[in-house]
Design an enzyme around this catalytic site. Sequence first.
Site, PDB file in Angstrom:
ATOM      1  N   HIS A 171       0.833  -1.221   0.000  1.00  0.00           N
ATOM      2  CA  HIS A 171       0.000   0.000   0.000  1.00  0.00           C
ATOM      3  C   HIS A 171       0.859   1.258   0.000  1.00  0.00           C
ATOM      4  CE1 HIS A 171      -3.228  -2.804   1.042  1.00  0.00           C
ATOM      5  NE2 HIS A 171      -2.383  -3.291   1.930  1.00  0.00           N
ATOM      6  N   SER A 292      15.284  20.697 -17.241  1.00  0.00           N
ATOM      7  CA  SER A 292      14.109  21.513 -17.522  1.00  0.00           C
ATOM      8  C   SER A 292      14.597  22.812 -18.161  1.00  0.00           C
ATOM      9  CB  SER A 292      13.379  21.815 -16.221  1.00  0.00           C
ATOM     10  OG  SER A 292      12.628  22.997 -16.348  1.00  0.00           O
ATOM     11  N   LYS A 298      16.478  20.821 -11.972  1.00  0.00           N
ATOM     12  CA  LYS A 298      15.808  19.550 -12.278  1.00  0.00           C
ATOM     13  C   LYS A 298      16.659  18.572 -13.072  1.00  0.00           C
ATOM     14  CE  LYS A 298      11.523  19.348 -12.382  1.00  0.00           C
ATOM     15  NZ  LYS A 298      10.590  18.609 -11.537  1.00  0.00           N
ATOM     16  N   GLU A 305       9.848   7.395 -17.652  1.00  0.00           N
ATOM     17  CA  GLU A 305       8.498   7.959 -17.793  1.00  0.00           C
ATOM     18  C   GLU A 305       7.939   7.664 -19.184  1.00  0.00           C
ATOM     19  OE1 GLU A 305       8.640  12.112 -16.763  1.00  0.00           O
ATOM     20  OE2 GLU A 305       9.278  11.667 -14.718  1.00  0.00           O
TER      21      GLU A 305
END
Length: 474
Positions: A171, A292, A298, A305
């Site tokens: 979980h 970025s 970043k 992804e």
Amino acid sequence: MTKNTPQNLQNQFANKTQAWSARFSEPVSELVKRYTASVDFDKRLANFDIQGSLAHADMLASIGIISAQDLQDIEKGMDQILEEIAQGNFVWSIDLEDVHLNIEKRLVELIGDAGKRLHTGRSRNDQVATDIRLWLRHEIDLSLDLLHQLRQQLATLSLEHAATILPGFTHLQVAQPVTFGHHLLAYAEMFGRDAERLADCRKRVNRLPLGAAALAGTSYPIDRERVANTLGFDEVCRNSLDAVSDRDFAIEFCAAAALIMTHISRLSEELVLWMSPRVGFIDLADRFCTGSSIMPQKKNPDVPELARGKTGRVNGHLVALLTLMKGQPLAYNKDNQEDKEGLFDTADTIRDTLTIFVDMVQGITVKADAMRAAALQGYATATDLADYLVKKGVPFRDAHETVAHAVRACEERGCDLADLSLNELQDFHQLITDDIFQVLTLEGSVAARNHIGGTAPERVRLEAQRILDASQAG
Ligand code: ARG
């Protein structure tokens, strides 16, 4: 008006742009031509188409349907065509609809009548089914190799981190400590089953449709076993209607590919999570990340992804193929031309993705301290305390309750179970003695799970080694 003398008809065949057009009184519109043509995408089957044609021609010569000279001419012509395609000099024409007619037309241009005899006892229907199977078999072999490489890389990293501890989650909450090696081997198992599925699918891909002709077979005394042998097929398709029409082998491949991408996607999700500065369990090599354009701090895990995202298109192709098949009566229908783009894209996507992942796993930097610090939070050894009491004779449910009280007390004081003193622990249960501290450590917890499939470092080393040995043997 030209008369329909045999000679004139033959000339017509030589000049006409569509192999079936003598029966038609008007040409198709430009749009219909584009709509029905497949050459833009099926030209990638060219080498397999030629391979199939050569095997067919060899068989025709062996039974005396074409002469030895015809066969020689066909082989020579095909050699040149292969060369032209490899050099990028072959002129593909949408007027000739698909890869099969483009190559046949060029062959006739190059060698004349022998080229026209090639299509004896054959139809594009069994031809295309053969081409796809040859192509898919090749793709399956490439992907199988990549899956094995990926498992090897996972096992290698796992061996290095057989004793590195991180929290295991259920979980998405800290559950019990596990070893990072064990976590990685979970993916090695998934990719192992993926390889089994592909290998199994390959058995059904590797059967020869050629000889089914358009749908009913052919009246020539063909030797299908010979063609199957030449092309390395294990078996011959046993029913001509089925051979030209079903694409279940392609659907199976897409289903296996969808599971590969599903596993890749789960791994990607973890890589993204682990790389988040909030978690900080790993770093990925720069070559798999991008920055970025506005936020200089970043470093984004673009590759995992994107892989997670590409799972969607592969799943989509599976559904498209299933839907394509379901309404078709026997035998061949043009619907089947729609099998190709999704199938090609599926094979390309898993091949590229697996290739990148083989490299990316080698580019993982493990931050063992962060993993360990996280495992120390969240009472990861609470189950070990309960098991300890059970081993001293306390029924499990009572032990569970006792530990729940202890966890609650720790929560109130903001400390871990291992931070409680022996006296404090004994307040929860008198059977607790000072051997408890060994049990409450992360190392004690993982080492105790030393059975097949358990997370103990010793087990992880054995399993990782087993995978590496098997890949060396294979
Ligand atoms: N381009 C077709 C396909 O991909 C080849 C078979 C066409 N056969 C036919 N009778 N129209 O399925």
